[in-house]
Structure formats: C-alpha cells, structure tokens
Design an enzyme around this catalytic site. Sequence first.
Site, mmCIF file in Angstrom:
data_model
loop_
_atom_site.group_PDB
_atom_site.id
_atom_site.type_symbol
_atom_site.label_atom_id
_atom_site.label_comp_id
_atom_site.label_asym_id
_atom_site.label_seq_id
_atom_site.Cartn_x
_atom_site.Cartn_y
_atom_site.Cartn_z
ATOM 1 N N HIS A 136 -5.801 11.068 4.056
ATOM 2 C CA HIS A 136 -5.207 10.209 5.079
ATOM 3 C C HIS A 136 -3.939 10.827 5.668
ATOM 4 O O HIS A 136 -3.618 10.608 6.831
ATOM 5 C CB HIS A 136 -4.901 8.829 4.477
ATOM 6 N N ASP B 117 -10.486 11.226 4.099
ATOM 7 C CA ASP B 117 -9.594 10.065 4.096
ATOM 8 C C ASP B 117 -10.250 8.936 3.300
ATOM 9 O O ASP B 117 -11.346 8.493 3.636
ATOM 10 C CB ASP B 117 -9.355 9.624 5.538
ATOM 11 N N SER C 110 -2.454 6.294 11.407
ATOM 12 C CA SER C 110 -2.689 5.071 10.649
ATOM 13 C C SER C 110 -2.438 3.845 11.545
ATOM 14 O O SER C 110 -3.013 3.744 12.619
ATOM 15 C CB SER C 110 -1.810 5.059 9.394
#
Length: 202
Positions: free
Chosen positions: A178, A150, A21
């Site tokens: 994710h 995701d 991320s």
Amino acid sequence: MDFMASLPATVANKIVLVGHSLGGLSISLAMESFPRKISAVVFVASAMPGPNFSFLNISQKMTRRAGSFVDSKFIFENGPNKSPTASILGPIYMATKVYQLSPPQDLVLAMSLVRAAPLFNNKELVNKEVKLTKERYDTVKRVFILCDQDLALEESFQRWMIEKNPPHEVKVINGADHMAMFSKPLELFTYLGEIAHKYSSN
C-alpha cells in the site's frame, strides 16, 4: 484547497496532483473545484470516486471489509449501536497489510505517528460535500497507479474502482504494498515523472 485557490488560473501554471489512499478524495474535490488549474491527477492505490460513482459507494464497501482490519480500533462517537465514525490502525494490521513489503524503519516511524482517521459514514454530509460533475471533474485527465501487492486496498478492490470509474490511463507497480513510496520508490517516482512530462506538455 487554500493552496489551489491561491494559484493563478493560467495554462502555464497548471499542476499535476497526486493522491494516495484516502487522499484520492482530496484530489477529486480539487478537480471539481479547480479543473482549469490542473493538467492531470494521479491516484496511487487510492479512493477514486466520480460523477456516477460516489465516494459513499467506496466507503461502504471498505466498511463491509472491517473484519480484515485485524487489531485496528474503531471509534463510535455516535454510540455503540451506530456506525463507527473513525478508526485507528493497529500495529499488526500496519505490519501485515500496509507496510508488509516496506523497509522496517518506515513501519516503525508510521506506528509512532498513527492517528485516528474519519470513516465518512454520514451519508447526507458525504452526498452534499462530495458532489462530482461531468462538467468539471471529468474534464481533468486521470491516471491510476495500481499496487499489486496492496493488502489494504487489494488489487481486486482497485480494479473494481477502475472498472466503475475508468481513468484515462492505468499503470501497475509490481511488488508494491500500500505504501508504494516506501516499498517501490524508484518505480513510483519514475511513473510520476513520466506522467508529469506527458500531461504538462499537452
């Protein structure tokens, strides 16, 4: 960065860094600062800036998608008429966009630990602090692991970053949200093992 600075700069001690991320920003800065200490970096569904593709480009595109953040809250430290400075992910957003394929116990734990995250909208500061060069950043091997389910950084968004800043290798985890470390842990750790073996032996 303190940890990276503490490592001796020898071939035998080169490491593989993994960023997930917004952690992609951290490993990018480490690549720029300590390229000789890193054998490879792995971007797991993460921001991947480069010398010709700034983090500001990524951040601005993410901010333009703010309408998809459902019940998340935004913090306006510079006033309501300025860009938001931080965000707090809402429980509905986390359940439907981030952990939708992960075990429910991981979602519950994440909800109890959620904190405000900066949005990096200060253009001058970002351009000053996140300056990546071909002479340093580009000397480190990069692998991007794409998570096809995701919904926080959609597949199209990940592929946009890959197109703008091509890594040395792209791997795909099918059926991963994710949080691939929870939704598809075996697949993720298998890839990480393969990458560590491949690039540490070079």
